[in-house]
Design an enzyme around this catalytic site. Structure first.
Site, mmCIF file in Angstrom:
data_model
loop_
_atom_site.group_PDB
_atom_site.id
_atom_site.type_symbol
_atom_site.label_atom_id
_atom_site.label_comp_id
_atom_site.label_asym_id
_atom_site.label_seq_id
_atom_site.Cartn_x
_atom_site.Cartn_y
_atom_site.Cartn_z
ATOM 1 N N HIS A 165 4.260 -7.278 1.577
ATOM 2 C CA HIS A 165 3.145 -6.802 2.398
ATOM 3 C C HIS A 165 3.106 -7.411 3.789
ATOM 4 C CE1 HIS A 165 0.889 -4.700 -0.846
ATOM 5 N NE2 HIS A 165 1.504 -5.589 -1.605
ATOM 6 N N THR B 204 -4.602 -0.248 6.214
ATOM 7 C CA THR B 204 -5.227 0.736 5.333
ATOM 8 C C THR B 204 -6.588 1.122 5.904
ATOM 9 O OG1 THR B 204 -5.855 -1.165 3.968
ATOM 10 C CG2 THR B 204 -4.076 0.230 3.161
#
Ligand code: 26W
Length: 803
Positions: free
Chosen positions: A356, A652
């Site tokens: 990530h 996101t």
């Protein structure tokens, strides 16, 4: 089970639960009590379904997904669960009829904030899709007593307060003491031969009990209910008195204290690794408990571990749970009696890793000595994996530099990302650009050896929560225009909105919905801080963790330049503009905290200067969290996604804004690149260097001072940081940081950013064009649904069937 299908049985069920758990009547109950009663009503439905789901999985011996993550940023669950069970209207009406304001009852629930930011919220969104897609899956993490700190702003600065969420939040948790596991720390290894086999036992280790606290996760339009298993840490005995008599008083107290601290607090560092031994204890604690529990259940069903990898897949959410690799090896060898090679084959085929972040300071490297003392057997296994891997790399490349680069153990450190890449069957990044950077840069040599391992799964968000649930106005409009609610299960159906892109009446409705959402946010801000936001101004929002690479400071520089324009010409006609920030800084990240202070100093200046009245506003929203995002996203018109290209793995928040009709001002970074692919230049406001240009400019020598000297506007803005504002605080330290180093190239992108912002403001003035773009953003946001992402994991990485 009482079936609840109308308002009357809901009311009765709520009454019964109140009586049973609080011994009180509806009239006497507080909102918090009513919230817990409602949770119990829903849990009763979910518990039955959870049991059936598990039974079916066992009977079919279905392949299962185990999603391991140090963080699950769940937020509130009452509305969400009611929604997924198809009971939100029933519950809302029942509460109203019982004399409560339903909204107040929902708001009485604290956020379950067991996460920092993107990685944790992603895990929460994926749980929803896993259940909705009817995939047998379990999430695993730690039941932190304190979630991410509550942020208060005092005199412009961040102050951290403990987030004691469990008192009320535990409404959703069921303790399962009968499924307790024991995790061992420290000790010494003893080997002996028995029946021709070498045995390894750990003697004198400190045991810590792991007690599961389970949360039911209901899917939408299905009876499938999965589980989120949160491990609580307990000392085996209150205090071991036998140790007192042996004179081991201190060890007894120590053992006790260690057990109690393991699940105390979530580490608040996001994208920044600190080699704290308590953090390593947390990681091993949750990983060991999880793997013991999974293997135990597997053996109960299959009687053997030999087919473990056929029935189970372990997803490692960033490297934080990477100790699953040696732990599985340990269980297979030491507990199940397999040889190394057998254990290796099964382990290897059971694990998959998602990366990530590419930030160097976020990559975990544990001191070898710490691992050795805390986890002696795990260390041995890691060391052996590392030795074999190094041999393998040598053989493949015959290149010392590559061997060093790819080593798992090197320079006294254990490199967790290299361990994952060496062992896992699949490695994926979280956006196309990010996965490309993994292949070409961060893991290029491993990619050269096993290219087939490397995949991409672009992140996605739970669109039922982040659109349908939190933006009821927009939800109704979409359903009305489509004539159905298909988009809830098929997010790509949003595309059908496009046919209304030139329908003035629809665009007007869209604008009205946005305006109402802005007023709702304004009301919230007024209640929380007294500031009155101008609902007719552009709501221009940057909400995310505070990090230099995300460049909140670039946003600030631009706002200062607008302020200068107004100072030069107080009568300047300008599009009213309200800048909103939400961000927590890691408590130890001094620069990030300075930037928060700066935003508040600037806000104080601008909001109190009469020349800014009805033109410019700045507001720092305190304590940004899931439940605040739920009010903020629907009210936003501009989404700031302005990280230095190549640094933001995906983002996101960008998707949440887009889905709620905000337009993006952004760089070609993370998932913005894929947003651009569906939107084109004409439906977003791009600026700044591209990822490859960043590398090139840095290589050729980047000189921020030259930009400062050359660009008058920039010069004045930087100087303003030095002088500071009316509160008298100087931000010379931040100015110096930009002039001396400017690691994230704010000065480089400044001019292009200002240009993008002014293009954006000009477009806003043409409301018809703006609303059209907004509609297209919503219409094309379907690919960013978590359902799509989870289906890709299921098809390409987990190989499990799904709805
Ligand atoms: C060890 C300290 C630490 C803590 C958290 C290091 C790294 C992390 C996380 C991996 C940071 C994180 O949340 N990364 C974000 O993950 C999101 C979900 O994939 C992405 O959308 C964000 O771009 C990424 O920054």
């Amino acid at each position: 089970m009482t079936s609840i299908n109308n308002v009357n049985n809901m009311k009765k069920a709520l009454r019964d639960k109140l009586k049973l758990s609080y011994g009180c009547s509806v009239e006497e109950a507080s909102e918090a009590q009513m919230m817990r009663a409602a949770a119990l009503v829903l849990r009763e439905i979910m518990a039955d379904r959870e049991i059936s789901t598990k039974r079916a999985t066992r009977e079919q011996q279905a392949r299962q997904v185990h999603y391991l993550s140090m963080e699950f940023l769940m937020g509130r669950s009452l509305m969400k669960n009611a929604y997924n069970l198809g009971l939100s209207d029933t519950l809302t009406k029942a509460l109203d009829e019982l004399g409560f304001r339903a909204a107040d009852v929902f708001e009485a629930e604290p956020d379950a904030a067991l996460g920092n930011g993107g990685l944790g919220r992603l895990a929460a969104c994926y749980l929803d899709s896993l259940s909705t897609l009817e995939i047998p899956a379990t999430g695993y993490s730690i039941c932190y007593e304190l979630g991410i700190f509550r942020q208060r702003i005092v005199d412009g600065e961040q102050v951290e307060l403990p987030d004691n969420w469990k008192e009320l939040g535990s409404a959703w948790l069921v303790q399962k003491p009968q499924e307790t596991e024991t995790v061992l720390f420290g000790g010494t290894l003893r080997r002996f031969m028995d029946n021709g086999r070498l045995h390894v036992v750990n003697e004198g280790a400190t045991p810590v009990l792991a007690v599961p606290c389970d949360m039911e996760i209901a899917g939408f339009k299905t009876d499938h209910v999965n589980t989120l298993r949160l491990w609580d840490a307990k000392s085996p005995a209150p205090l071991d008195m036998s140790l007192f008599s042996q004179g081991e008083y201190l060890r007894a107290v120590e053992q006790h204290a260690m057990a109690e601290t393991i699940a105390k607090v979530l580490y608040p560092e996001d994208n920044h690794y600190e080699g704290k031994s308590l953090r390593l204890k947390q990681q091993y604690f949750f990983v060991s408990a999880t793997m013991q529990s999974i293997v135990r259940k597997h053996i109960e069903v299959c009687d053997t571990v030999m087919n473990f990898h056929e029935k189970n897949v372990i997803q490692i959410n960033d490297t934080h749970p990477a100790l699953v690799i040696p732990e599985l090896m340990r269980i297979f060898m030491d507990d199940a009696g397999l040889e190394w090679d057998e254990a290796w084959e099964i382990t290897r085929q059971s694990v998959a890793y998602t990366n990530h972040t590419v930030l160097a300071e976020a990559l975990e490297r544990w001191p070898q000595e710490l691992v050795k003392t805390l986890l002696p057997r795990i260390w041995e296994i890691i060391d052996e994996i590392a030795r074999r891997w190094q041999e393998h790399v040598e053989e493949f490349y015959h290149d010392g530099a590559k061997t060093a680069e790819m080593a798992i153990v090197w320079d006294g450190q254990v490199r967790m990302a290299n361990l994952c890449v060496a062992v896992c069957t699949a490695v994926n990044g979280v956006s196309a650009l990010h996965s490309d950077i993994l292949r070409k840069d961060l893991f290029k040599d491993a990619y050269g050896m096993t290219p087939e391992k490397f995949q991409n799964v672009t992140n996605g968000i739970d669109h039922r929560r982040w659109l349908s649930e939190i933006n009821p106005g927009l939800d109704s409009l979409i359903k009305e225009l489509a004539g159905n609610d298909d988009y809830l299960m098929k997010p790509l159906e949003l595309k059908k909105l496009e046919q209304f892109a030139d329908d003035g009446a629809v665009l007007d409705r869209l604008a009205e919905i946005k305006h109402a959402n802005k007023e709702r946010l304004a009301k919230h801000v007024k209640r929380a801080s007294g500031l009155v936001l101008n609902p007719d101004a552009i709501f221009d929002v940057q909400a995310k963790r505070l990090h230099e690479y995300k460049r909140q400071l670039l946003n600030v520089l631009h706002i200062i330049s607008l302020y200068h324009e107004l100072q030069d010409d107080p009568n300047k006609e300008m599009q009213p503009h309200t800048f909103l920030f939400g961000a927590k800084a890691a408590p130890g990240y001094a620069v990030a905290k300075r930037i928060i202070h700066l935003i508040n100093s600037l806000a104080d200046q601008i909001n109190n200067d009469p020349i800014c009245k009805d033109k410019l506003q700045v507001k720092f929203l305190e304590n940004y969290r899931v439940s605040l995002a739920e009010i903020l996203m629907p009210a936003s018109e501009v989404s700031q996604q302005i990280s230095l290209a190549g640094k933001e793995a995906s983002g996101t928040g960008n998707m949440k804004f887009m889905m709620n009709g905000a337009l993006t001002v952004g760089t070609l970074d993370g998932a913005n690149v894929e947003m651009h692919e569906v939107l084109g230049d004409e439906n977003m406001f791009l600026f700044g260097l591209h990822a490859d240009e960043v590398v090139r400019v840095k290589r050729e020598g980047y000189m921020p001072q030259m930009l400062y000297n050359r660009d008058e506007k920039l010069h004045r803005v930087i100087d303003q940081l030095r002088w500071g504002f009316r509160d008298g605080v100087s931000y010379d330290d931040l100015a110096q940081r930009l002039l001396m180093n400017d690691e994230y190239m704010l000065l480089q992108d400044f001019a292009s950013y200002c240009e993008a912002e002014s293009r954006m403001s000009a477009t806003y003035a043409d409301s018809r064009a703006w609303n059209r773009m907004s509609l297209l953003n919503i219409a094309r946001s379907g690919i960013f649904a978590a359902d799509r992402a989870v289906a890709q994991y299921a098809d390409n990485i987990w190989h499990v069937p799904h709805r």
